[in-house]
Design a protein around this motif. Structure first.
Motif, PDB file in Angstrom:
ATOM      1  N   ASP A 189       0.499  -1.444  -0.131  1.00 60.93           N
ATOM      2  CA  ASP A 189      -0.165   0.046  -0.126  1.00 60.93           C
ATOM      3  C   ASP A 189       0.844   1.372  -0.097  1.00 60.93           C
ATOM      4  O   ASP A 189       0.490   2.447   0.074  1.00 60.93           O
ATOM      5  N   ALA A 190       2.371   1.276   0.066  1.00 64.44           N
ATOM      6  CA  ALA A 190       3.025   2.315   0.142  1.00 64.44           C
ATOM      7  C   ALA A 190       3.211   3.002  -1.423  1.00 64.44           C
ATOM      8  O   ALA A 190       3.008   2.227  -2.414  1.00 64.44           O
ATOM      9  N   GLU A 191       3.462   4.241  -1.539  1.00 66.12           N
ATOM     10  CA  GLU A 191       3.379   5.172  -2.596  1.00 66.12           C
ATOM     11  C   GLU A 191       4.958   5.024  -2.973  1.00 66.12           C
ATOM     12  O   GLU A 191       5.949   5.154  -2.227  1.00 66.12           O
ATOM     13  N   SER A 192       5.338   4.973  -4.335  1.00 61.88           N
ATOM     14  CA  SER A 192       6.430   4.856  -5.041  1.00 61.88           C
ATOM     15  C   SER A 192       6.945   6.415  -5.414  1.00 61.88           C
ATOM     16  O   SER A 192       6.126   7.102  -5.908  1.00 61.88           O
ATOM     17  N   TYR A 193       8.220   6.700  -5.095  1.00 64.92           N
ATOM     18  CA  TYR A 193       8.804   8.237  -5.514  1.00 64.92           C
ATOM     19  C   TYR A 193      10.266   7.905  -5.889  1.00 64.92           C
ATOM     20  O   TYR A 193      11.046   7.115  -5.378  1.00 64.92           O
ATOM     21  N   ARG A 194      10.557   8.690  -6.773  1.00 62.20           N
ATOM     22  CA  ARG A 194      11.874   8.989  -7.152  1.00 62.20           C
ATOM     23  C   ARG A 194      12.298  10.209  -6.294  1.00 62.20           C
ATOM     24  O   ARG A 194      11.456  11.062  -5.738  1.00 62.20           O
ATOM     25  N   LEU A 195      13.904  10.263  -6.001  1.00 64.12           N
ATOM     26  CA  LEU A 195      14.182  11.539  -5.504  1.00 64.12           C
ATOM     27  C   LEU A 195      15.061  12.379  -6.244  1.00 64.12           C
ATOM     28  O   LEU A 195      15.625  11.656  -7.126  1.00 64.12           O
ATOM     29  N   GLY A 196      14.897  13.362  -6.486  1.00 63.54           N
ATOM     30  CA  GLY A 196      15.490  14.303  -7.457  1.00 63.54           C
ATOM     31  C   GLY A 196      16.330  15.479  -6.660  1.00 63.54           C
ATOM     32  O   GLY A 196      15.907  16.120  -5.612  1.00 63.54           O
ATOM     33  N   GLY A 197      17.550  15.656  -7.307  1.00 64.16           N
ATOM     34  CA  GLY A 197      18.565  16.635  -6.501  1.00 64.16           C
ATOM     35  C   GLY A 197      18.125  18.101  -7.048  1.00 64.16           C
ATOM     36  O   GLY A 197      17.083  18.452  -7.739  1.00 64.16           O
ATOM     37  N   ASN A 198      18.804  18.959  -6.257  1.00 60.30           N
ATOM     38  CA  ASN A 198      18.463  20.379  -6.346  1.00 60.30           C
ATOM     39  C   ASN A 198      19.260  21.148  -7.525  1.00 60.30           C
ATOM     40  O   ASN A 198      19.406  22.190  -7.466  1.00 60.30           O
ATOM     41  N   SER A 199      19.934  20.218  -8.430  1.00 60.85           N
ATOM     42  CA  SER A 199      20.562  20.785  -9.503  1.00 60.85           C
ATOM     43  C   SER A 199      19.811  20.816 -10.703  1.00 60.85           C
ATOM     44  O   SER A 199      18.654  20.462 -10.816  1.00 60.85           O
TER      45      SER A 199
END
Length: 380
Positions: free
Chosen positions: A299-309
């Motif tokens: 039941d968990a949601e999937s995410y990418r993580l993006g850097g701040n560049s």
């Protein structure tokens, strides 16, 4: 609360690794030295020097850092030395390994002159050899790929080694096991065995991840003891990098925004994979996050993580989270000490994370904070 992003190194975890490394060194009668290419956080060197006081250096800066902050026993290796750098390596190193016979022929006369004039500060000379035993899946970290620029092949060596050689050096591992080392040693003995009795030392390079939980240190000790029995003339040397600081530090960051495109959700953080965790893109690999759910959480949601560049590829994924990611949420990216702070850059002028040390007792101690002047001064 410490402002994100920041690296934090834990004394108890570091001492745990160092204690194990020292025990292996004593039990196997092997000299274990620290590779600066994995860790150059010199403000922790007083602690490290309680266990290890020698290093391997592949640049003048690494050599000088050891002489300033760790110890005077420096084992130098460079793919190439130059007329400008070699005299400095000669003055600051205890061992110098050449990558090729041509480099040896070019610079050994200087070594001989130095040793004749300084018998109390003589430099021991070695040659890097290539056993062509590949146990690494990622080519960018594999020194034994076809066409490698590292080391000499057995068919290039005469039956009697040239005057001056006292050791062989090989490096064929990357975060590898003792069983991988066994395969490489078998290849080494098969190809280079006839020269080993002529030598005083054998440097087995890095990549020995002996502090990993599943590493079989008993097998490593047994393997090295057997090597001693087979070649009692050889002093054994290892120069692991990751093993010293494996799982000793984290990178704490904050989610600044969450965006979605084509059904893909990305949490944008105040750190950068390109700037602060480049190994994640080079390997590539996905670091563990303390706050993330298990990958199989239904039941968990999937995410990418993006850097701040502004680099389009400055992202890694996917992780699952039990609750939706929100701006202001802190995430702890685990095991971000080895091969991390040494590889950071200031691309895009992105603010560099501060570096903290968590002693066994007491509050975190600030080791380094970065400012605009650090960015500006790089181009002075």
């Amino acid at each position: 609360m410490i402002q994100t992003p920041y690296y934090i190194v834990y004394e108890d975890r570091l001492r745990r690794n160092l204690s194990l490394i020292k025990k292996v060194s004593e039990d196997a009668d092997v000299k274990i030295i620290m590779a600066f290419k994995a860790n150059a956080l010199w403000k922790t060197f007083p602690l490290i020097s309680e266990y290890v006081d020698a290093s391997t250096a592949s640049s003048l800066n690494e050599m000088k850092l050891s002489l300033d902050c760790l110890g005077n026993e420096v084992h130098a290796y460079c793919p190439v030395y130059t007329d400008a750098t070699f005299p400095q390596f000669l003055e600051g190193s205890s061992h110098i390994t050449f990558n090729s016979l041509s480099q040896f022929q070019r610079f050994y006369p200087l070594v001989k002159t130095h040793n004749d004039a300084n018998p109390d500060k003589r430099v021991s000379v070695g040659l890097r050899v290539n056993p062509h035993c590949s146990v690494i899946e990622t080519d960018i970290y594999n020194p034994c790929v076809p066409g490698s620029r590292f080391g000499v092949n057995a068919d290039a060596l005469p039956d009697i080694l040239p005057e001056g050689f006292e050791g062989f050096h090989f490096h064929a591992l990357c975060e590898s096991s003792s069983y991988d080392l066994e395969k490489v040693l078998d290849a080494l003995k098969s190809q280079f065995g006839k020269w080993l009795p002529q030598l005083k030392w054998l440097n087995m390079g890095g990549g020995h991840l002996m502090t990993r939980k599943d590493y079989d240190t008993d097998h490593l000790v047994s393997l090295l003891r057997s090597l001693h029995e087979e070649y009692p003339n050889l002093k054994l040397i290892m120069e692991p990098g990751s093993a010293f600081t494996w799982q000793t530090g984290d990178l704490v960051t904050e989610v600044l925004d969450v965006v979605e495109d084509s059904g893909i959700k990305t949490g944008i953080i105040d750190a950068s994979f390109a700037c602060h965790m480049p190994d994640c893109l080079e390997m590539p690999y996905r670091p563990a996050i303390a706050e993330a759910a298990d990958d199989d959480a239904a039941d968990a949601e999937s995410y990418r993580l993006g850097g701040n560049s502004c680099l389009s590829g400055d992202y890694v994924g996917y992780w699952k989270f039990e609750e939706p990611l929100k701006a202001g949420q802190r995430l702890t990216l685990l095991d971000m000490n080895h091969y991390t702070t040494v590889k950071t850059n200031m691309f895009n002028g992105i603010q560099h994370p501060s570096i903290w040390f968590q002693p066994i007792n007491g509050d975190p101690v600030l080791l380094r904070e970065f400012t605009y002047e650090d960015y500006k001064s790089r181009m002075d």
